[in-house]
Design an enzyme around this catalytic site. Structure first.
Site, PDB file in Angstrom:
ATOM      1  CE  LYS A  87      49.951  45.752  71.220  1.00 26.52           C
ATOM      2  NZ  LYS A  87      50.165  44.516  70.457  1.00 26.52           N
TER       3      LYS A  87
HETATM    4  O1  G3P Z   1      52.249  44.147  66.925  1.00 25.80           O
HETATM    5  C1  G3P Z   1      51.234  44.399  66.014  1.00 25.80           C
HETATM    6  C2  G3P Z   1      51.202  43.310  65.015  1.00 25.80           C
HETATM    7  O2  G3P Z   1      50.758  42.151  65.617  1.00 25.80           O
HETATM    8  C3  G3P Z   1      50.451  43.566  63.798  1.00 25.80           C
HETATM    9  O3  G3P Z   1      51.084  42.817  62.841  1.00 25.80           O
HETATM   10  O4  G3P Z   1      51.301  41.583  60.784  1.00 25.80           O
HETATM   11  O5  G3P Z   1      49.043  41.847  61.859  1.00 25.80           O
HETATM   12  O6  G3P Z   1      50.141  43.769  60.745  1.00 25.80           O
HETATM   13  P1  G3P Z   1      50.343  42.483  61.485  1.00 25.80           P
END
Ligand code: G3P
Length: 213
Positions: A87
């Site tokens: 990633k």
């Molecule tokens: O896959 C990306 C994710 O982990 C981000 O999620 O909820 O931190 O915006 P969030």
């Protein structure tokens, strides 16, 4: 549509795997920190543990932001297990690193994507997956789903094979809308996947059948 779980929590990964609908896992440094996994050796071991639970792709994120750092880290991560996808953040050196990994046959997930232009660059560099963060766009009053739609149109126009991996998914309607728009993958918290099960008429029907039986 593929379902990935967006966590580094082994119990949740096992639970999703046992449900029988899990196609892969995404993690990021914040999710690893949330589980208290610290230090390069522990982080690498944790990635291998995740790979041993699931059969699909497991995204492991590089920390470096310069090309040479990302290449070194990414090659080490890819060598850990055949299911690892490296990633890489959507920054200038990240695009160069994705191109490098593509030429080496190392699969990549281009993360922190917030615009169609960034998604186009990721595809041109040969990313295996592109991760538009729909929830974080919604958080700043911008339509995250519109971005999924735009990327789908652009990729289909030119036949790019990069898979659209909807990320920062927050709830079941995000999953359903992404499926309608043709996202290839949604990476979700376990709660959003499990919430797809819920319908009061199903509960009522089961209760009625049990009563009648
Ligand atoms: O896959 C990306 C994710 O982990 C981000 O999620 O909820 O931190 O915006 P969030």
């Amino acid at each position: 549509m593929k379902f990935f779980i967006d966590t580094a929590n082994l119990a949740q990964i096992k639970e999703a795997q046992e449900l029988g609908v899990l196609d892969g896992v995404t993690t990021n440094p914040s999710l690893m920190a949330k589980e208290g996994i610290k230090g390069a050796a522990n982080i690498k071991k944790h990635y291998v543990d995740i790979c041993n639970i699931v059969t699909g792709d497991v995204s492991a994120e590089v920390i470096g932001t310069e090309f040479s750092e990302m290449v070194k880290e990414g090659e080490e991560l890819a060598a850990l297990h055949k299911q690892i996808v490296v990633k890489v953040p959507m920054i200038r050196d990240g695009v160069k690193a994705i191109k490098y990994f593509t030429e080496k046959g190392i699969r990549t997930n281009c993360t922190l994507v917030f615009s169609a232009g960034q998604a186009l660059l990721a595809a041109k560099a040969g990313a295996t997956y592109v991760s538009p963060f729909i929830g974080r766009l919604d958080d700043v009053s911008t339509d995250g789903l519109r971005l999924i739609d735009d990327i789908r149109i652009i990729y289909d126009n030119y036949g790019y094979e990069t898979q659209i991996l909807a990320a920062s998914v927050r709830h079941p309607m995000h999953i359903i809308d992404c499926a309608k728009l043709g996202a290839d993958v949604a990476t979700c918290p376990l709660s959003a996947i499990v919430a797809l099960l819920n319908h009061p008429l199903t509960d009522k029907g089961v209760a009625q059948f049990l009563a009648d039986a």
